[in-house]
Scaffold this active site. Structure first.
Site, PDB file in Angstrom:
ATOM      1  N   HIS A 180     -86.621  21.361  58.920  1.00 49.58           N
ATOM      2  CA  HIS A 180     -87.501  21.177  57.757  1.00 49.58           C
ATOM      3  C   HIS A 180     -86.835  20.371  56.642  1.00 49.58           C
ATOM      4  O   HIS A 180     -87.505  20.015  55.660  1.00 49.58           O
ATOM      5  CB  HIS A 180     -87.925  22.525  57.179  1.00 49.58           C
ATOM      6  CG  HIS A 180     -88.816  23.319  58.067  1.00 49.58           C
ATOM      7  ND1 HIS A 180     -89.984  22.814  58.608  1.00 49.58           N
ATOM      8  CD2 HIS A 180     -88.719  24.604  58.522  1.00 49.58           C
ATOM      9  CE1 HIS A 180     -90.558  23.749  59.353  1.00 49.58           C
ATOM     10  NE2 HIS A 180     -89.808  24.832  59.325  1.00 49.58           N
ATOM     11  N   ASP A 229     -90.228  24.576  67.976  1.00 52.45           N
ATOM     12  CA  ASP A 229     -90.314  25.606  66.954  1.00 52.45           C
ATOM     13  C   ASP A 229     -91.787  25.745  66.558  1.00 52.45           C
ATOM     14  O   ASP A 229     -92.528  24.762  66.549  1.00 52.45           O
ATOM     15  CB  ASP A 229     -89.484  25.193  65.744  1.00 52.45           C
ATOM     16  CG  ASP A 229     -89.365  26.263  64.681  1.00 52.45           C
ATOM     17  OD1 ASP A 229     -88.297  26.880  64.572  1.00 52.45           O
ATOM     18  OD2 ASP A 229     -90.350  26.474  63.945  1.00 52.45           O
ATOM     19  N   HIS A 270     -93.151  26.095  63.800  1.00 49.45           N
ATOM     20  CA  HIS A 270     -93.475  25.417  62.550  1.00 49.45           C
ATOM     21  C   HIS A 270     -93.254  23.909  62.704  1.00 49.45           C
ATOM     22  O   HIS A 270     -92.334  23.478  63.407  1.00 49.45           O
ATOM     23  CB  HIS A 270     -92.608  25.962  61.411  1.00 49.45           C
ATOM     24  CG  HIS A 270     -92.730  27.448  61.254  1.00 49.45           C
ATOM     25  ND1 HIS A 270     -91.698  28.318  61.554  1.00 49.45           N
ATOM     26  CD2 HIS A 270     -93.776  28.213  60.870  1.00 49.45           C
ATOM     27  CE1 HIS A 270     -92.103  29.559  61.347  1.00 49.45           C
ATOM     28  NE2 HIS A 270     -93.352  29.527  60.935  1.00 49.45           N
ATOM     29  N   ASP A 297     -89.724  31.084  67.520  1.00 47.53           N
ATOM     30  CA  ASP A 297     -90.733  31.759  66.713  1.00 47.53           C
ATOM     31  C   ASP A 297     -92.157  31.567  67.233  1.00 47.53           C
ATOM     32  O   ASP A 297     -93.105  32.050  66.629  1.00 47.53           O
ATOM     33  CB  ASP A 297     -90.642  31.335  65.243  1.00 47.53           C
ATOM     34  CG  ASP A 297     -90.266  29.894  65.040  1.00 47.53           C
ATOM     35  OD1 ASP A 297     -90.304  29.128  66.026  1.00 47.53           O
ATOM     36  OD2 ASP A 297     -89.928  29.516  63.913  1.00 47.53           O
TER      37      ASP A 297
END
Length: 368
Positions: A142, A179, A181, A267
Protein backbone atom coordinates in the site's frame (compact mmCIF):
# COMPACT_ATOMS: atom_id res chain seq x y z
CA UNK A 1 18.38 -25.60 -6.35
CA UNK A 2 16.76 -24.89 -3.03
CA UNK A 3 13.80 -22.74 -2.06
CA UNK A 4 14.88 -19.75 0.00
CA UNK A 5 13.13 -18.57 3.14
CA UNK A 6 14.11 -15.05 4.20
CA UNK A 7 13.16 -13.96 7.71
CA UNK A 8 14.54 -11.95 10.61
CA UNK A 9 13.52 -11.80 14.27
CA UNK A 10 13.66 -8.01 14.19
CA UNK A 11 10.68 -7.88 11.83
CA UNK A 12 8.56 -9.44 14.58
CA UNK A 13 9.50 -6.49 16.78
CA UNK A 14 7.76 -3.89 14.61
CA UNK A 15 5.08 -2.17 16.69
CA UNK A 16 2.52 0.60 16.50
CA UNK A 17 4.04 2.47 19.42
CA UNK A 18 1.50 4.33 21.51
CA UNK A 19 -1.17 4.22 18.82
CA UNK A 20 -3.66 2.65 21.23
CA UNK A 21 -3.61 5.80 23.33
CA UNK A 22 -5.25 7.79 20.55
CA UNK A 23 -8.32 5.71 21.45
CA UNK A 24 -10.29 6.07 24.70
CA UNK A 25 -8.59 4.06 27.45
CA UNK A 26 -9.93 3.63 30.97
CA UNK A 27 -13.18 2.75 32.65
CA UNK A 28 -14.61 -0.31 30.92
CA UNK A 29 -12.36 0.01 27.82
CA UNK A 30 -9.67 -2.66 28.00
CA UNK A 31 -6.34 -1.57 26.40
CA UNK A 32 -5.74 -3.20 23.02
CA UNK A 33 -2.77 -5.42 22.23
CA UNK A 34 -0.23 -4.61 19.50
CA UNK A 35 -0.78 -0.90 19.90
CA UNK A 36 -4.38 -1.28 18.75
CA UNK A 37 -3.37 -2.61 15.32
CA UNK A 38 -4.72 -5.78 13.72
CA UNK A 39 -1.33 -6.15 12.01
CA UNK A 40 0.47 -8.02 14.78
CA UNK A 41 3.67 -10.12 14.82
CA UNK A 42 1.79 -13.25 15.84
CA UNK A 43 0.54 -14.20 12.39
CA UNK A 44 4.11 -14.24 11.11
CA UNK A 45 5.75 -15.67 14.23
CA UNK A 46 3.21 -18.52 14.41
CA UNK A 47 3.83 -19.32 10.73
CA UNK A 48 7.58 -19.61 11.36
CA UNK A 49 6.95 -21.67 14.51
CA UNK A 50 4.63 -24.05 12.65
CA UNK A 51 7.25 -24.53 9.95
CA UNK A 52 9.85 -25.32 12.61
CA UNK A 53 7.57 -27.85 14.32
CA UNK A 54 6.65 -29.72 11.11
CA UNK A 55 10.24 -29.69 9.84
CA UNK A 56 9.53 -27.56 6.78
CA UNK A 57 12.03 -24.88 7.78
CA UNK A 58 14.84 -27.47 7.76
CA UNK A 59 14.09 -28.23 4.11
CA UNK A 60 14.59 -24.61 3.04
CA UNK A 61 17.57 -22.31 2.61
CA UNK A 62 16.51 -20.24 5.63
CA UNK A 63 18.43 -17.00 6.10
CA UNK A 64 18.26 -13.32 6.85
CA UNK A 65 19.52 -10.48 4.65
CA UNK A 66 21.01 -7.03 5.30
CA UNK A 67 18.78 -4.00 5.70
CA UNK A 68 17.95 -2.26 2.45
CA UNK A 69 20.49 0.53 2.02
CA UNK A 70 19.65 4.19 1.69
CA UNK A 71 20.62 3.98 -1.99
CA UNK A 72 18.12 1.16 -2.51
CA UNK A 73 15.36 3.07 -0.73
CA UNK A 74 16.05 6.25 -2.74
CA UNK A 75 15.31 4.44 -6.02
CA UNK A 76 11.65 4.36 -4.92
CA UNK A 77 11.18 6.91 -2.12
CA UNK A 78 12.18 10.62 -2.15
CA UNK A 79 14.72 11.95 0.34
CA UNK A 80 12.06 14.11 2.00
CA UNK A 81 10.00 11.05 2.95
CA UNK A 82 12.97 8.98 4.12
CA UNK A 83 14.41 11.86 6.16
CA UNK A 84 11.10 12.47 7.98
CA UNK A 85 10.57 8.76 8.57
CA UNK A 86 14.05 8.47 10.09
CA UNK A 87 13.59 11.61 12.20
CA UNK A 88 10.28 10.49 13.70
CA UNK A 89 11.62 6.97 14.24
CA UNK A 90 14.68 8.26 16.12
CA UNK A 91 12.49 10.59 18.20
CA UNK A 92 10.45 7.73 19.64
CA UNK A 93 8.05 6.86 16.86
CA UNK A 94 4.75 8.24 15.64
CA UNK A 95 3.15 8.29 12.23
CA UNK A 96 3.59 10.01 8.89
CA UNK A 97 -0.08 9.99 7.96
CA UNK A 98 -2.85 7.60 6.96
CA UNK A 99 -2.90 5.97 10.41
CA UNK A 100 0.28 3.98 9.82
CA UNK A 101 2.10 4.26 13.16
CA UNK A 102 5.46 2.87 14.19
CA UNK A 103 7.55 2.74 17.35
CA UNK A 104 11.12 3.89 17.95
CA UNK A 105 13.45 2.10 15.55
CA UNK A 106 10.63 1.62 13.06
CA UNK A 107 12.75 2.99 10.23
CA UNK A 108 15.43 0.35 10.67
CA UNK A 109 12.91 -2.48 11.03
CA UNK A 110 11.12 -1.36 7.85
CA UNK A 111 14.49 -1.27 6.07
CA UNK A 112 15.11 -4.81 7.34
CA UNK A 113 11.72 -5.91 5.98
CA UNK A 114 12.56 -4.42 2.58
CA UNK A 115 16.02 -5.98 2.80
CA UNK A 116 14.52 -9.46 3.10
CA UNK A 117 12.62 -8.87 -0.15
CA UNK A 118 15.80 -7.53 -1.76
CA UNK A 119 17.71 -10.62 -0.67
CA UNK A 120 15.05 -12.98 -1.98
CA UNK A 121 14.74 -11.29 -5.39
CA UNK A 122 18.52 -11.02 -5.77
CA UNK A 123 19.14 -14.68 -4.92
CA UNK A 124 16.49 -15.94 -7.35
CA UNK A 125 17.32 -13.49 -10.13
CA UNK A 126 21.03 -14.39 -9.94
CA UNK A 127 20.34 -18.13 -9.97
CA UNK A 128 21.48 -18.86 -6.41
CA UNK A 129 18.00 -20.14 -5.51
CA UNK A 130 15.20 -21.61 -7.59
CA UNK A 131 12.52 -19.58 -5.83
CA UNK A 132 12.04 -17.89 -2.46
CA UNK A 133 9.66 -16.61 0.20
CA UNK A 134 10.29 -13.36 2.07
CA UNK A 135 8.56 -13.12 5.46
CA UNK A 136 8.59 -9.33 5.35
CA UNK A 137 7.05 -7.24 8.13
CA UNK A 138 5.95 -4.46 8.02
CA UNK A 139 4.26 -5.11 4.67
CA UNK A 140 4.66 -2.85 1.66
CA UNK A 141 2.06 -3.04 -1.11
CA UNK A 142 0.00 0.00 0.00
CA UNK A 143 3.00 2.34 0.35
CA UNK A 144 3.42 5.03 -2.31
CA UNK A 145 6.77 6.80 -2.75
CA UNK A 146 5.88 9.60 -0.31
CA UNK A 147 2.84 8.22 1.51
CA UNK A 148 2.52 5.28 3.93
CA UNK A 149 -0.82 3.49 4.25
CA UNK A 150 -2.43 0.25 5.36
CA UNK A 151 0.35 -0.77 7.78
CA UNK A 152 2.92 -0.27 4.95
CA UNK A 153 5.89 2.08 5.48
CA UNK A 154 8.23 1.18 2.62
CA UNK A 155 7.40 -0.32 -0.78
CA UNK A 156 9.20 -3.63 -0.21
CA UNK A 157 8.63 -5.24 -3.61
CA UNK A 158 9.42 -2.13 -5.65
CA UNK A 159 12.61 -1.57 -3.63
CA UNK A 160 13.66 -5.16 -4.33
CA UNK A 161 12.87 -4.94 -8.04
CA UNK A 162 14.74 -1.69 -8.55
CA UNK A 163 17.76 -3.08 -6.67
CA UNK A 164 17.79 -6.09 -9.01
CA UNK A 165 17.37 -3.84 -12.05
CA UNK A 166 20.29 -1.67 -10.91
CA UNK A 167 22.45 -4.82 -10.96
CA UNK A 168 21.16 -5.84 -14.39
CA UNK A 169 19.55 -9.00 -13.03
CA UNK A 170 16.03 -8.41 -14.34
CA UNK A 171 14.23 -6.23 -16.82
CA UNK A 172 10.57 -7.24 -17.26
CA UNK A 173 8.89 -8.31 -14.04
CA UNK A 174 5.29 -9.29 -13.35
CA UNK A 175 3.88 -8.57 -9.88
CA UNK A 176 0.77 -10.53 -8.92
CA UNK A 177 -0.95 -9.26 -5.78
CA UNK A 178 -3.44 -11.71 -4.24
CA UNK A 179 -3.71 -9.87 -0.94
CA UNK A 180 -7.43 -9.23 -0.38
CA UNK A 181 -6.83 -5.46 -0.44
CA UNK A 182 -5.97 -3.58 -3.63
CA UNK A 183 -2.22 -3.18 -4.19
CA UNK A 184 -2.48 0.56 -4.75
CA UNK A 185 1.11 1.32 -3.81
CA UNK A 186 2.71 -1.07 -6.27
CA UNK A 187 0.21 0.05 -8.91
CA UNK A 188 1.03 3.72 -8.32
CA UNK A 189 4.78 3.22 -8.50
CA UNK A 190 4.62 1.41 -11.83
CA UNK A 191 1.52 2.99 -13.37
CA UNK A 192 3.53 4.84 -16.05
CA UNK A 193 5.95 2.02 -16.86
CA UNK A 194 5.94 -0.81 -19.37
CA UNK A 195 8.67 -2.89 -17.73
CA UNK A 196 6.45 -4.04 -14.84
CA UNK A 197 3.10 -5.77 -15.23
CA UNK A 198 1.03 -5.26 -12.08
CA UNK A 199 -1.98 -7.50 -11.44
CA UNK A 200 -4.17 -7.16 -8.36
CA UNK A 201 -6.87 -9.63 -7.30
CA UNK A 202 -8.79 -7.99 -4.47
CA UNK A 203 -12.16 -7.76 -2.78
CA UNK A 204 -14.05 -4.96 -4.48
CA UNK A 205 -14.23 -1.73 -2.46
CA UNK A 206 -12.62 -3.16 0.65
CA UNK A 207 -9.41 -1.13 1.11
CA UNK A 208 -8.59 1.32 -0.28
CA UNK A 209 -12.20 2.04 -1.21
CA UNK A 210 -11.35 4.49 -4.00
CA UNK A 211 -8.79 2.46 -5.99
CA UNK A 212 -8.65 -0.86 -7.80
CA UNK A 213 -11.15 -0.32 -10.63
CA UNK A 214 -10.96 -2.63 -13.62
CA UNK A 215 -10.77 0.45 -15.89
CA UNK A 216 -7.44 1.56 -14.35
CA UNK A 217 -5.05 0.10 -16.92
CA UNK A 218 -1.96 2.30 -16.65
CA UNK A 219 -0.95 5.60 -18.19
CA UNK A 220 1.39 6.69 -20.95
CA UNK A 221 4.06 4.05 -21.51
CA UNK A 222 2.33 1.96 -18.85
CA UNK A 223 -1.03 1.80 -20.63
CA UNK A 224 -2.21 -1.80 -20.58
CA UNK A 225 0.36 -2.96 -18.04
CA UNK A 226 -1.86 -2.62 -14.98
CA UNK A 227 -4.67 -5.10 -14.39
CA UNK A 228 -7.21 -4.92 -11.58
CA UNK A 229 -9.65 -7.73 -10.89
CA UNK A 230 -12.11 -6.50 -8.24
CA UNK A 231 -13.74 -9.70 -6.99
CA UNK A 232 -17.10 -10.11 -5.28
CA UNK A 233 -17.26 -10.70 -1.54
CA UNK A 234 -17.75 -14.39 -0.90
CA UNK A 235 -15.35 -15.55 -3.61
CA UNK A 236 -13.87 -18.88 -2.60
CA UNK A 237 -11.52 -21.63 -3.73
CA UNK A 238 -12.81 -22.24 -7.24
CA UNK A 239 -13.31 -18.53 -7.99
CA UNK A 240 -9.70 -17.73 -7.09
CA UNK A 241 -8.33 -20.58 -9.19
CA UNK A 242 -10.59 -19.54 -12.07
CA UNK A 243 -9.25 -15.96 -11.81
CA UNK A 244 -5.72 -17.27 -12.18
CA UNK A 245 -6.60 -19.49 -15.14
CA UNK A 246 -8.80 -16.93 -16.92
CA UNK A 247 -6.97 -13.65 -16.25
CA UNK A 248 -3.60 -13.94 -14.52
CA UNK A 249 -1.92 -16.71 -16.49
CA UNK A 250 -2.99 -15.38 -19.93
CA UNK A 251 -1.70 -11.92 -18.93
CA UNK A 252 1.63 -13.43 -17.83
CA UNK A 253 1.93 -15.38 -21.06
CA UNK A 254 1.34 -12.23 -23.09
CA UNK A 255 3.87 -10.24 -21.05
CA UNK A 256 6.66 -12.87 -20.94
CA UNK A 257 8.38 -11.69 -17.73
CA UNK A 258 11.94 -12.38 -16.59
CA UNK A 259 10.57 -13.03 -13.09
CA UNK A 260 7.24 -13.31 -11.27
CA UNK A 261 6.81 -11.75 -7.82
CA UNK A 262 3.71 -12.39 -5.72
CA UNK A 263 2.51 -9.94 -3.09
CA UNK A 264 1.34 -12.74 -0.85
CA UNK A 265 -1.36 -11.74 1.59
CA UNK A 266 -3.45 -14.35 3.38
CA UNK A 267 -6.34 -12.03 4.22
CA UNK A 268 -8.57 -13.52 1.51
CA UNK A 269 -9.00 -16.49 3.83
CA UNK A 270 -12.42 -17.41 5.15
CA UNK A 271 -11.30 -16.75 8.74
CA UNK A 272 -9.79 -13.31 8.22
CA UNK A 273 -11.34 -10.51 10.32
CA UNK A 274 -10.70 -7.73 7.76
CA UNK A 275 -12.34 -9.23 4.68
CA UNK A 276 -15.27 -11.32 3.49
CA UNK A 277 -13.65 -13.83 1.14
CA UNK A 278 -13.71 -17.64 1.36
CA UNK A 279 -10.22 -18.85 0.39
CA UNK A 280 -8.66 -21.68 2.42
CA UNK A 281 -5.17 -22.98 3.06
CA UNK A 282 -5.76 -25.37 0.15
CA UNK A 283 -6.55 -22.36 -2.06
CA UNK A 284 -3.23 -20.67 -1.32
CA UNK A 285 -1.28 -23.88 -1.89
CA UNK A 286 -3.05 -24.43 -5.21
CA UNK A 287 -2.48 -20.83 -6.35
CA UNK A 288 1.21 -21.12 -5.49
CA UNK A 289 1.46 -24.33 -7.50
CA UNK A 290 -0.10 -22.61 -10.51
CA UNK A 291 2.35 -19.72 -10.25
CA UNK A 292 5.24 -22.13 -9.89
CA UNK A 293 4.21 -23.94 -13.07
CA UNK A 294 3.74 -20.64 -14.92
CA UNK A 295 7.18 -19.44 -13.81
CA UNK A 296 8.77 -22.65 -15.07
CA UNK A 297 7.18 -22.14 -18.48
CA UNK A 298 7.83 -18.42 -18.77
CA UNK A 299 10.94 -17.43 -16.80
CA UNK A 300 13.04 -20.45 -15.83
CA UNK A 301 11.11 -20.88 -12.58
CA UNK A 302 12.10 -17.49 -11.19
CA UNK A 303 9.38 -16.88 -8.59
CA UNK A 304 9.47 -14.87 -5.35
CA UNK A 305 6.65 -14.49 -2.83
CA UNK A 306 6.75 -11.51 -0.45
CA UNK A 307 4.53 -11.57 2.64
CA UNK A 308 1.85 -8.88 2.88
CA UNK A 309 -1.39 -9.05 4.93
CA UNK A 310 -3.37 -11.71 6.78
CA UNK A 311 -4.82 -11.11 10.24
CA UNK A 312 -6.11 -14.42 11.61
CA UNK A 313 -3.47 -15.50 14.11
CA UNK A 314 -4.84 -19.05 14.12
CA UNK A 315 -5.27 -19.55 10.36
CA UNK A 316 -2.49 -17.58 8.64
CA UNK A 317 0.11 -20.15 9.75
CA UNK A 318 -1.72 -22.95 7.93
CA UNK A 319 -2.25 -20.82 4.80
CA UNK A 320 1.43 -19.87 4.82
CA UNK A 321 2.62 -23.42 5.43
CA UNK A 322 0.57 -24.71 2.49
CA UNK A 323 1.99 -21.93 0.32
CA UNK A 324 5.64 -22.45 1.23
CA UNK A 325 5.38 -26.24 1.03
CA UNK A 326 3.97 -25.90 -2.50
CA UNK A 327 6.71 -23.44 -3.41
CA UNK A 328 9.37 -25.90 -2.22
CA UNK A 329 7.66 -28.98 -3.65
CA UNK A 330 7.67 -30.42 -0.15
CA UNK A 331 5.54 -33.31 1.10
CA UNK A 332 5.78 -31.96 4.65
CA UNK A 333 2.22 -31.24 5.64
CA UNK A 334 0.43 -29.20 8.28
CA UNK A 335 -3.14 -30.50 7.96
CA UNK A 336 -5.72 -27.72 8.06
CA UNK A 337 -7.64 -28.35 11.30
CA UNK A 338 -10.64 -26.41 9.94
CA UNK A 339 -10.68 -27.99 6.46
CA UNK A 340 -13.84 -30.03 6.94
CA UNK A 341 -15.89 -27.21 8.43
CA UNK A 342 -14.60 -24.62 5.96
CA UNK A 343 -15.51 -26.85 3.03
CA UNK A 344 -19.12 -26.54 4.15
CA UNK A 345 -18.82 -22.75 4.04
CA UNK A 346 -17.71 -22.50 0.42
CA UNK A 347 -20.09 -20.75 -2.01
CA UNK A 348 -23.06 -22.71 -3.28
CA UNK A 349 -22.89 -24.11 -6.81
CA UNK A 350 -25.18 -21.36 -8.12
CA UNK A 351 -23.22 -18.55 -6.47
CA UNK A 352 -19.91 -20.06 -7.55
CA UNK A 353 -21.17 -20.18 -11.13
CA UNK A 354 -22.14 -16.50 -10.83
CA UNK A 355 -18.65 -15.67 -9.51
CA UNK A 356 -16.91 -17.47 -12.36
CA UNK A 357 -19.16 -15.81 -14.94
CA UNK A 358 -18.30 -12.43 -13.41
CA UNK A 359 -14.60 -13.21 -13.79
CA UNK A 360 -15.19 -14.26 -17.40
CA UNK A 361 -16.89 -10.92 -18.11
CA UNK A 362 -13.99 -9.02 -16.59
CA UNK A 363 -11.52 -11.10 -18.61
CA UNK A 364 -13.37 -10.15 -21.79
CA UNK A 365 -13.32 -6.49 -20.73
CA UNK A 366 -9.54 -6.82 -20.28
CA UNK A 367 -9.22 -8.48 -23.72
CA UNK A 368 -7.92 -11.68 -22.15
Amino acid sequence: MATGFFWDERCFWHAGGNYAFTMPIGGLVQPLAAGGLPESPETKRRLKNLMDVTGLTAELAAQSAPEATREMLERVHPDSYLDEFKRVSDAGGGELGHHTPFAQGGFEIAAQSAGLAVGAVDAVASGQLENAYSLSRPPGHHCLPDTPAGFCLLANIAIALEAARAKGLVNKVAVLDWDVHHGNGTEGIYYDRADTLTISLHQECNYPTTTGAITDRGRGAGEGFNINLPMHAGSGHTAYLHALDRVVIPALEAFQPDMIVVACGFDASVLDPLAQMMATAETFGAMTQKMKEAARRLCDGKLVLVHEGGYSEAYVPFCGHATIAALAGSATDAPDPWAESLALRQPSADFDNFLRQSIDRMAAQLDL
